[in-house]
Design a protein around this motif. Structure first.
Motif, mmCIF file in Angstrom:
data_model
loop_
_atom_site.group_PDB
_atom_site.id
_atom_site.type_symbol
_atom_site.label_atom_id
_atom_site.label_comp_id
_atom_site.label_asym_id
_atom_site.label_seq_id
_atom_site.Cartn_x
_atom_site.Cartn_y
_atom_site.Cartn_z
ATOM 1 N N GLY A 153 6.572 0.843 -7.068
ATOM 2 C CA GLY A 153 7.828 0.282 -7.546
ATOM 3 C C GLY A 153 7.712 -1.200 -7.828
ATOM 4 O O GLY A 153 8.708 -1.911 -7.901
ATOM 5 N N GLU A 208 15.054 6.368 -8.473
ATOM 6 C CA GLU A 208 14.710 5.348 -7.483
ATOM 7 C C GLU A 208 13.233 5.030 -7.615
ATOM 8 O O GLU A 208 12.386 5.868 -7.312
ATOM 9 C CB GLU A 208 15.014 5.893 -6.089
ATOM 10 C CG GLU A 208 14.587 5.000 -4.963
ATOM 11 C CD GLU A 208 15.706 4.090 -4.494
ATOM 12 O OE1 GLU A 208 15.478 3.325 -3.568
ATOM 13 O OE2 GLU A 208 16.815 4.158 -5.063
ATOM 14 N N PRO A 209 12.867 3.813 -8.094
ATOM 15 C CA PRO A 209 11.442 3.520 -8.224
ATOM 16 C C PRO A 209 10.778 3.435 -6.857
ATOM 17 O O PRO A 209 11.435 3.074 -5.875
ATOM 18 C CB PRO A 209 11.404 2.160 -8.920
ATOM 19 C CG PRO A 209 12.801 1.753 -9.156
ATOM 20 C CD PRO A 209 13.704 2.667 -8.406
ATOM 21 N N GLY A 210 9.510 3.771 -6.797
ATOM 22 C CA GLY A 210 8.780 3.722 -5.531
ATOM 23 C C GLY A 210 8.001 5.000 -5.322
ATOM 24 O O GLY A 210 8.015 5.889 -6.175
ATOM 25 N N LEU A 232 9.062 8.724 -6.013
ATOM 26 C CA LEU A 232 9.091 9.305 -7.362
ATOM 27 C C LEU A 232 8.156 10.498 -7.461
ATOM 28 O O LEU A 232 8.483 11.505 -8.083
ATOM 29 C CB LEU A 232 8.645 8.259 -8.380
ATOM 30 C CG LEU A 232 9.678 7.435 -9.117
ATOM 31 C CD1 LEU A 232 8.978 6.558 -10.129
ATOM 32 C CD2 LEU A 232 10.700 8.304 -9.791
ATOM 33 N N LEU A 290 10.643 -0.375 -15.380
ATOM 34 C CA LEU A 290 11.149 -0.153 -14.023
ATOM 35 C C LEU A 290 12.673 -0.308 -13.997
ATOM 36 O O LEU A 290 13.386 0.499 -13.396
ATOM 37 C CB LEU A 290 10.505 -1.158 -13.068
ATOM 38 C CG LEU A 290 10.699 -0.864 -11.597
ATOM 39 C CD1 LEU A 290 9.652 0.131 -11.144
ATOM 40 C CD2 LEU A 290 10.596 -2.121 -10.761
ATOM 41 N N LEU A 342 16.188 -5.217 -5.299
ATOM 42 C CA LEU A 342 15.342 -4.427 -4.404
ATOM 43 C C LEU A 342 14.804 -5.305 -3.279
ATOM 44 O O LEU A 342 14.786 -4.910 -2.111
ATOM 45 C CB LEU A 342 14.174 -3.811 -5.184
ATOM 46 C CG LEU A 342 14.530 -3.018 -6.437
ATOM 47 C CD1 LEU A 342 13.271 -2.703 -7.240
ATOM 48 C CD2 LEU A 342 15.230 -1.723 -6.067
ATOM 49 N N GLU A 386 7.971 -2.935 1.741
ATOM 50 C CA GLU A 386 8.459 -3.108 0.370
ATOM 51 C C GLU A 386 8.690 -4.578 0.070
ATOM 52 O O GLU A 386 8.293 -5.101 -0.971
ATOM 53 C CB GLU A 386 9.779 -2.347 0.174
ATOM 54 C CG GLU A 386 9.599 -0.871 -0.061
ATOM 55 C CD GLU A 386 10.932 -0.146 0.018
ATOM 56 O OE1 GLU A 386 11.974 -0.784 -0.205
ATOM 57 O OE2 GLU A 386 10.926 1.054 0.336
ATOM 58 N N MET A 417 3.616 0.158 -10.818
ATOM 59 C CA MET A 417 5.007 0.455 -11.177
ATOM 60 C C MET A 417 5.419 1.832 -10.664
ATOM 61 O O MET A 417 6.470 1.993 -10.061
ATOM 62 C CB MET A 417 5.191 0.400 -12.686
ATOM 63 C CG MET A 417 6.552 0.916 -13.133
ATOM 64 S SD MET A 417 6.706 1.138 -14.901
ATOM 65 C CE MET A 417 5.945 2.728 -15.151
#
Lengths: 165, 506
Positions: B326, B346-348, B351, B337, B449, B147, B322
């Motif tokens: 994320g 929770e973005p990523g 999802l 976002l 993040l 990440e 996106m």
């Protein structure tokens, strides 16, 4: 433009130093076995900001970046006047929200803008300046349940709360 | 075939009455925002995000997605009718759209723009539907080091591909990251960077405060300055017969549309690129491959079709990273976002697993938004032309008012309102000196993040920094990112060397 470029770079360099100094309130070094301390992330990024500002100043001296070569005015007198009026009236509006609340302050700003800067008729100005607070009241206070700041005008809204909430 | 089942579920969500209504409404609002000179999708999404707290997250993202789409269509309207790009994404559309309008072919240009947008949008959504699930699947294996590496890559693309003044781009990234660090330290919980002990800083700086400051207040100050002069609105008569004739004329441009769509989509995926360079590149390529390159800039339909198909495709493309990784692909998706974080998602890649209805509802709604944007666009051309005649001195105070209320609503604090005003004014002054603003907005969204994934990795590896480089995926991404960061530096050194060689007398 040339002067503005230098002034902005110096102002931002000073701001970076301030951020670096502020970051040292938390450990900025390497905590063995754990990695960087809480202040390290902002500290080293502010240091990088400072380096960028120095690079911008060096490029200013060398006349390497477009704004440092430009002979145009940063803002001509007309643009400066317009900027001062718009930014100034915005600041006054936000300041007035503390005292008389958003429902009086916002329409005053709109009247000023549309009448003084735009020169529109009182009919247009009055219509929009009345409709805006009414629409925002129903949208934010009633539909979204977000109370907007009202300052000293709060008591005026008690009857409305009784009816709609 | 799993994809089709998901997509069918998505359509059920997108066609719920509330969501369908929001798609139509969002498209109309987006078209309006896009058509107004100076305002584009990013401004519309930033200013209107606080208004979406009224509806559930899925409906909110559907609404904002429709605005994003509508604004891409709408940008062409003022490019053609006024010769002023309605948004930066529509700059390339002015090159041939304006000459066409001057020749009395405004309606032809508007229809070409709308159809090209539709084709670009449709192709990119199909690509998106096919690519997103496998990419999310791969991304599920990502841990904190990957990440973090991806976020470094996102920032590196700004430096390597941005093309703006490098120190200023880097400065913009850093200041955004530092601002995201204000508040409570995520690991130790200690307060940091609390200026003047103001209580307002304890909850951190909300990204919306910066986004509305820069894209609302700052953008309006910018537009106020450049829109001093009078503008001339071209005439366009739209009848059914002319629409049909216009559509027939477009047959020859299919190749350009396809080229623009694919190019736009892939350029849109890159964080620093997005719709504006995508449309400019598509214009350039259309001109190169054309049999008649001299007619470009003098009213060639291909010159309208290429950028318009590309910018719509790019806006969909930028949603791919996106949703799956994320990592936003454009400033607009950075704000979306940030919105997801506010809505409690929770973005990523997770999802797709945990909030499948959200993801597929959004994807399905893009199909619908694309169709409605086309219909509204062609059906209401006269209305949009009327909008362009609306004096700016009426629109400006309304938008400033929206910014002020929108800046207050998410956190309900006057402190944030003042910050927003300061960001807007300072951002405007910096923008005049070529400081890019998009990296700062991206940075304030990604900052928390990025810091968390970095420190999680380091705590996990007991402070061993090589962890980022020894894992195969994160290692590869890191190396690519470092190459991108050092690319401009190498260029500078090479130029210096060349300069010195050319100076030395032979």
């Amino acid at each position: 433009m040339r002067v503005a470029e230098l002034v902005m770079a110096i102002a931002m360099a000073v701001f970076s130093l301030l951020l670096m100094w502020k970051s040292t309130e938390l450990p900025i070094g390497w905590i063995p076995g754990e990695g960087p301390g809480g202040g390290a992330f902002p500290f080293w990024l502010s240091a990088a900001m400072l380096l960028c500002c120095i690079a911008i100043i060096v490029r200013w001296v060398l006349r390497a970046s477009p704004p440092s070569r430009s002979t145009e005015a940063y803002m001509d007198p007309q643009a400066l006047k317009l900027f001062a009026l718009v930014a100034g009236s915005l600041t006054v509006m936000v300041g007035l929200i503390h005292i008389i609340g958003v429902y009086i302050s916002l329409p005053l700003f709109m009247i000023f803008y549309m009448r003084v800067l735009g020169g529109h008729s009182w009919k247009t100005v009055g219509g929009i300046a009345t409709a805006t607070p009414v629409v925002s009241f129903f949208f934010f206070e009633i539909a979204l349940k977000i109370e907007l700041p009202k300052g000293m005008t709060e008591p005026l809204f008690y009857p409305l709360y009784d009816i709609f909430m | 075939m799993e994809i089709f089942a998901h997509l069918a579920d998505g359509f059920l969500i997108a066609f719920e009455p509330l969501n369908l209504g929001l798609v139509v409404f969002g498209c109309a609002v987006g078209l309006f925002i896009g058509a107004m000179p100076g305002l584009g999708s990013v401004n519309g999404v930033a200013i209107l995000l606080p208004m979406t707290f009224l509806v559930p997250p899925t409906s909110a993202i559907i609404f904002l997605g429709a605005i994003y789409y509508g604004a891409m269509y709408g940008g062409a309207i003022s490019s053609i009718m006024l010769g002023i790009p309605g948004a930066s994404t529509a700059v390339a559309t002015t090159f041939d759209g304006r000459p066409m309008a001057m020749q009395g072919r405004a309606d032809e240009a508007l229809i070409a723009a709308a159809v090209a947008s539709f084709v670009g949008g449709s192709i990119s959504i199909v690509l998106f539907t096919l690519f997103a699930p496998p990419l999310a699947e791969v991304a599920l294996a990502f841990g904190p080091p990957e990440e973090f590496a991806l976020m470094v890559l996102a920032f590196a693309t700004f430096i390597g591909l941005g093309g703006d003044d490098i120190p200023k781009t880097f400065f913009s990234i850093c200041i955004g990251l530092v601002m995201s660090a204000v508040g409570l330290d995520i690991v130790s919980g200690e307060p940091r960077l609390i200026f003047g002990d103001l209580p307002g800083f304890f909850h951190g700086i909300n990204f919306l405060v910066l986004a509305i400051g820069i894209y609302g207040i700052g953008e309006m100050l910018w537009t106020v300055e450049i829109s001093k002069g009078e503008v001339m609105v071209s005439q366009a008569t739209v009848t059914l017969a002319r629409v049909v004739a216009g559509l027939k004329n477009l047959k020859g441009t299919i190749k350009t549309m396809l080229m623009g769509s694919f190019l736009g989509y892939f350029v849109g995926i890159l964080p620093a690129a997005g719709a504006t360079p995508g449309s400019l590149m598509a214009y350039g390529i259309a001109k190169t491959i054309s049999k008649d390159p001299d007619s470009f800039g003098k009213g060639n339909v291909d010159g309208v079709v290429a950028p318009e198909s590309a910018n719509n495709a790019a806006s969909t493309g930028s949603m791919l990273p996106m949703l799956t990784l994320g990592i936003p692909g454009s400033p607009t998706t950075a704000i979306l976002l940030g919105g997801m974080v506010i809505w409690g998602l929770e973005p990523g890649p997770l999802l797709f697993v945990n909030h499948a209805d959200f993801v597929w509802g959004l994807i399905a709604s893009l199909y619908a938004a694309n169709l409605f944007a086309l219909l509204i666009n062609i059906g209401f051309i006269p209305v949009f032309i009327w909008v362009l005649r609306l004096p700016f001195t009426i629109l400006a105070p309304l938008i400033f008012g929206l910014c002020v209320i929108g800046g207050y609503a998410p956190t309900r604090s006057m402190h944030d309102l003042w910050l927003m005003l300061i960001f807007g004014v300072v951002g405007y002054l910096m923008r005049k000196l070529d400081y890019p603003m998009a990296p700062a907005v991206l940075a304030i969204v990604l900052g928390p993040l990025a810091e968390r994934s970095m420190r999680q990795t380091l705590i996990g590896s007991h402070g061993d920094i090589t962890e980022f480089f020894v894992r195969p995926i994160s290692g590869t991404i890191m190396v690519v990112a470092l190459i991108l960061i050092f690319l401009p530096l190498v260029n500078v050194l090479r130029n210096m060397v060349r300069h010195r060689i050319s100076k030395t007398p032979l």
